[in-house]
Design a protein around this motif. Structure first.
Motif, PDB file in Angstrom:
ATOM      1  N   ASN A   1       0.828  -1.215   0.000  1.00  0.00           N
ATOM      2  CA  ASN A   1       0.000   0.000   0.000  1.00  0.00           C
ATOM      3  C   ASN A   1       0.862   1.266   0.000  1.00  0.00           C
ATOM      4  O   ASN A   1       0.597   2.222  -0.729  1.00  0.00           O
ATOM      5  N   ILE A   2       1.923   1.256   0.816  1.00  0.00           N
ATOM      6  CA  ILE A   2       2.833   2.411   0.882  1.00  0.00           C
ATOM      7  C   ILE A   2       3.494   2.642  -0.476  1.00  0.00           C
ATOM      8  O   ILE A   2       3.574   3.778  -0.973  1.00  0.00           O
ATOM      9  N   LEU A   3       3.951   1.540  -1.095  1.00  0.00           N
ATOM     10  CA  LEU A   3       4.604   1.663  -2.404  1.00  0.00           C
ATOM     11  C   LEU A   3       3.637   2.220  -3.451  1.00  0.00           C
ATOM     12  O   LEU A   3       4.005   3.090  -4.246  1.00  0.00           O
ATOM     13  N   CYS A   4       2.395   1.736  -3.428  1.00  0.00           N
ATOM     14  CA  CYS A   4       1.380   2.226  -4.388  1.00  0.00           C
ATOM     15  C   CYS A   4       1.123   3.718  -4.211  1.00  0.00           C
ATOM     16  O   CYS A   4       1.017   4.470  -5.176  1.00  0.00           O
ATOM     17  N   LYS A   5       1.040   4.165  -2.955  1.00  0.00           N
ATOM     18  CA  LYS A   5       0.776   5.591  -2.683  1.00  0.00           C
ATOM     19  C   LYS A   5       1.927   6.475  -3.149  1.00  0.00           C
ATOM     20  O   LYS A   5       1.738   7.653  -3.437  1.00  0.00           O
ATOM     21  N   LEU A   6       3.137   5.891  -3.215  1.00  0.00           N
ATOM     22  CA  LEU A   6       4.301   6.649  -3.676  1.00  0.00           C
ATOM     23  C   LEU A   6       4.450   6.620  -5.193  1.00  0.00           C
ATOM     24  O   LEU A   6       5.387   7.185  -5.735  1.00  0.00           O
ATOM     25  N   GLY A   7       3.523   5.932  -5.886  1.00  0.00           N
ATOM     26  CA  GLY A   7       3.553   5.919  -7.350  1.00  0.00           C
ATOM     27  C   GLY A   7       4.147   4.668  -7.962  1.00  0.00           C
ATOM     28  O   GLY A   7       4.229   4.551  -9.181  1.00  0.00           O
ATOM     29  N   PHE A   8       4.603   3.723  -7.134  1.00  0.00           N
ATOM     30  CA  PHE A   8       5.096   2.449  -7.654  1.00  0.00           C
ATOM     31  C   PHE A   8       3.911   1.616  -8.156  1.00  0.00           C
ATOM     32  O   PHE A   8       2.812   1.711  -7.612  1.00  0.00           O
ATOM     33  N   ILE A   9       4.143   0.820  -9.180  1.00  0.00           N
ATOM     34  CA  ILE A   9       3.091  -0.067  -9.693  1.00  0.00           C
ATOM     35  C   ILE A   9       3.477  -1.499  -9.333  1.00  0.00           C
ATOM     36  O   ILE A   9       4.561  -1.975  -9.716  1.00  0.00           O
ATOM     37  N   VAL A  10       2.607  -2.169  -8.574  1.00  0.00           N
ATOM     38  CA  VAL A  10       2.886  -3.554  -8.179  1.00  0.00           C
ATOM     39  C   VAL A  10       2.656  -4.468  -9.375  1.00  0.00           C
ATOM     40  O   VAL A  10       1.558  -4.542  -9.922  1.00  0.00           O
ATOM     41  N   LEU A  11       3.718  -5.150  -9.797  1.00  0.00           N
ATOM     42  CA  LEU A  11       3.635  -6.057 -10.942  1.00  0.00           C
ATOM     43  C   LEU A  11       3.347  -7.483 -10.485  1.00  0.00           C
ATOM     44  O   LEU A  11       2.643  -8.228 -11.160  1.00  0.00           O
ATOM     45  N   ASP A  12       3.924  -7.833  -9.323  1.00  0.00           N
ATOM     46  CA  ASP A  12       3.767  -9.200  -8.845  1.00  0.00           C
ATOM     47  C   ASP A  12       4.133  -9.245  -7.365  1.00  0.00           C
ATOM     48  O   ASP A  12       5.011  -8.494  -6.923  1.00  0.00           O
ATOM     49  N   HIS A  13       3.450 -10.072  -6.598  1.00  0.00           N
ATOM     50  CA  HIS A  13       3.896 -10.281  -5.217  1.00  0.00           C
ATOM     51  C   HIS A  13       3.504 -11.674  -4.763  1.00  0.00           C
ATOM     52  O   HIS A  13       2.519 -12.242  -5.210  1.00  0.00           O
ATOM     53  N   ASN A  14       4.350 -12.221  -3.886  1.00  0.00           N
ATOM     54  CA  ASN A  14       4.095 -13.543  -3.327  1.00  0.00           C
ATOM     55  C   ASN A  14       4.302 -13.477  -1.823  1.00  0.00           C
ATOM     56  O   ASN A  14       4.360 -12.378  -1.254  1.00  0.00           O
ATOM     57  N   GLU A  15       4.462 -14.609  -1.190  1.00  0.00           N
ATOM     58  CA  GLU A  15       4.595 -14.641   0.274  1.00  0.00           C
ATOM     59  C   GLU A  15       5.872 -13.956   0.765  1.00  0.00           C
ATOM     60  O   GLU A  15       5.910 -13.432   1.871  1.00  0.00           O
ATOM     61  N   THR A  16       6.907 -13.960  -0.069  1.00  0.00           N
ATOM     62  CA  THR A  16       8.199 -13.464   0.411  1.00  0.00           C
ATOM     63  C   THR A  16       8.610 -12.087  -0.111  1.00  0.00           C
ATOM     64  O   THR A  16       9.398 -11.401   0.521  1.00  0.00           O
ATOM     65  N   SER A  17       8.066 -11.695  -1.277  1.00  0.00           N
ATOM     66  CA  SER A  17       8.537 -10.420  -1.861  1.00  0.00           C
ATOM     67  C   SER A  17       7.492  -9.778  -2.756  1.00  0.00           C
ATOM     68  O   SER A  17       6.481 -10.404  -3.121  1.00  0.00           O
ATOM     69  N   VAL A  18       7.756  -8.515  -3.106  1.00  0.00           N
ATOM     70  CA  VAL A  18       6.902  -7.781  -4.040  1.00  0.00           C
ATOM     71  C   VAL A  18       7.789  -7.209  -5.152  1.00  0.00           C
ATOM     72  O   VAL A  18       8.898  -6.746  -4.886  1.00  0.00           O
ATOM     73  N   THR A  19       7.320  -7.302  -6.406  1.00  0.00           N
ATOM     74  CA  THR A  19       8.048  -6.733  -7.542  1.00  0.00           C
ATOM     75  C   THR A  19       7.280  -5.524  -8.040  1.00  0.00           C
ATOM     76  O   THR A  19       6.063  -5.617  -8.277  1.00  0.00           O
ATOM     77  N   VAL A  20       7.976  -4.405  -8.198  1.00  0.00           N
ATOM     78  CA  VAL A  20       7.309  -3.163  -8.585  1.00  0.00           C
ATOM     79  C   VAL A  20       7.984  -2.499  -9.771  1.00  0.00           C
ATOM     80  O   VAL A  20       9.166  -2.720 -10.044  1.00  0.00           O
ATOM     81  N   GLU A  21       7.199  -1.677 -10.471  1.00  0.00           N
ATOM     82  CA  GLU A  21       7.735  -0.795 -11.506  1.00  0.00           C
ATOM     83  C   GLU A  21       7.992   0.555 -10.848  1.00  0.00           C
ATOM     84  O   GLU A  21       7.107   1.101 -10.190  1.00  0.00           O
ATOM     85  N   ILE A  22       9.207   1.072 -11.029  1.00  0.00           N
ATOM     86  CA  ILE A  22       9.604   2.319 -10.345  1.00  0.00           C
ATOM     87  C   ILE A  22       9.226   3.519 -11.209  1.00  0.00           C
ATOM     88  O   ILE A  22       9.612   3.579 -12.377  1.00  0.00           O
ATOM     89  N   PRO A  23       8.474   4.479 -10.657  1.00  0.00           N
ATOM     90  CA  PRO A  23       8.110   5.656 -11.478  1.00  0.00           C
ATOM     91  C   PRO A  23       9.375   6.420 -11.901  1.00  0.00           C
ATOM     92  O   PRO A  23      10.355   6.451 -11.165  1.00  0.00           O
ATOM     93  N   THR A  24       9.326   7.018 -13.097  1.00  0.00           N
ATOM     94  CA  THR A  24      10.529   7.668 -13.632  1.00  0.00           C
ATOM     95  C   THR A  24      10.945   8.910 -12.843  1.00  0.00           C
ATOM     96  O   THR A  24      12.069   9.390 -12.979  1.00  0.00           O
TER      97      THR A  24
END
Length: 266
Positions: A242-265
């Motif tokens: 949720n914090i990452l989304c509010k900062l403009g990151f786009i969640v591409l994938d997440h599982n039990e151990t990690s989250v993968t995001v697209e970093i805003p330019t």
């Protein structure tokens, strides 16, 4: 929150009024231009003047003040050209090459090196890219048609030129530290909107957006246990996402151990 941009455009297409050519796409990956015709250059309204003076800037005229305001509002340097002063209404972004001298807005003649990046029209240089515009195309009280430049320049290219010329400007300060290549279009439209509000005129339909080599956002993964290890306490996975989304990151994938995001330019 980003201000909302709603443009009241004319039916005339911008491509009928201006043209942009990038000859050096490594030094200038993106160049966006908007055209506003029939503006009235005058003093800015009080709200704009007071905002600029509050941060130590000197109001000049309504069009220049808008570009300075947006620089501080969203961090994107802009420049306004008098469209009628551009030969063949054309912008060419290229290295200085054989051009040895150029007079900037501060009335000083600058000595150029062949590798310095210039903004030219079809006949002459009109600005030192990312650093300062020229006297020969500046917005004056006689200006009626303007071209708004909103570009992304290579940071090291701007830094080398600014340092060599000993010319640090609000624009070069930001460009040499790396601006956001994907806010250029928004910034140009925001400028056109504000200029029309306080200087009148018609915004031509469409936008010139020359972007030969798109800058793609990077991706990264974050391990949830790493967050706990660094902070010293556990943060719930949903909260991290949720914090990452509010900062403009786009969640591409997440599982039990990690989250993968697209970093805003930005």
């Amino acid at each position: 929150k980003m201000p909302k941009v709603e443009l009241n455009s004319s039916t005339t297409n911008v491509n009928n009024a201006a043209k942009v050519i990038i000859e050096d796409s490594a030094a200038c990956p993106r160049y966006v231009a908007k055209v506003v015709k029939g503006v009235e250059i005058k003093e800015s309204p009080e709200w704009l003047k007071s905002k600029l003076t509050a941060i130590g800037l000197r109001p000049i005229n309504n069009v220049v003040d808008v570009t300075n305001f947006i620089l501080y509002e969203i961090g994107q340097p802009l420049h306004s050209f008098d469209l009628d002063m551009l030969a063949e209404n054309t912008i060419v972004v290229k290295k200085a090459g054989d051009i040895k001298k150029f007079v900037t807005l501060d009335s000083k003649e600058r000595n150029l090196l062949p590798e310095d990046l210039l903004i030219c029209d079809a006949a002459k240089p009109v600005a030192i890219a990312g650093v300062m515009g020229g006297e020969n195309s500046e917005v004056t009280n006689k200006t009626t048609n303007i071209l708004i430049e909103s570009a992304y320049f290579n940071p090291s290219s701007v830094r080398k030129t600014a340092k060599k010329l000993a010319l640090s400007t609000d624009a070069s300060y930001r460009f040499e530290r790396g601006c956001n290549p994907n806010i250029t279009l928004y910034a140009a439209e925001r400028a056109a909107q504000l200029i029309q509000q306080i200087a009148g005129g018609e915004i031509l339909d469409g936008v010139i957006d020359v972007y030969p080599n798109q800058i793609k956002p990077k991706t990264a993964s974050l391990r949830y246990e790493r967050v706990a290890k660094i902070l010293g306490f556990k943060v719930e996975k949903e909260t991290v996402d949720n914090i990452l989304c509010k900062l403009g990151f786009i969640v591409l994938d997440h599982n039990e151990t990690s989250v993968t995001v697209e970093i805003p330019t930005f």
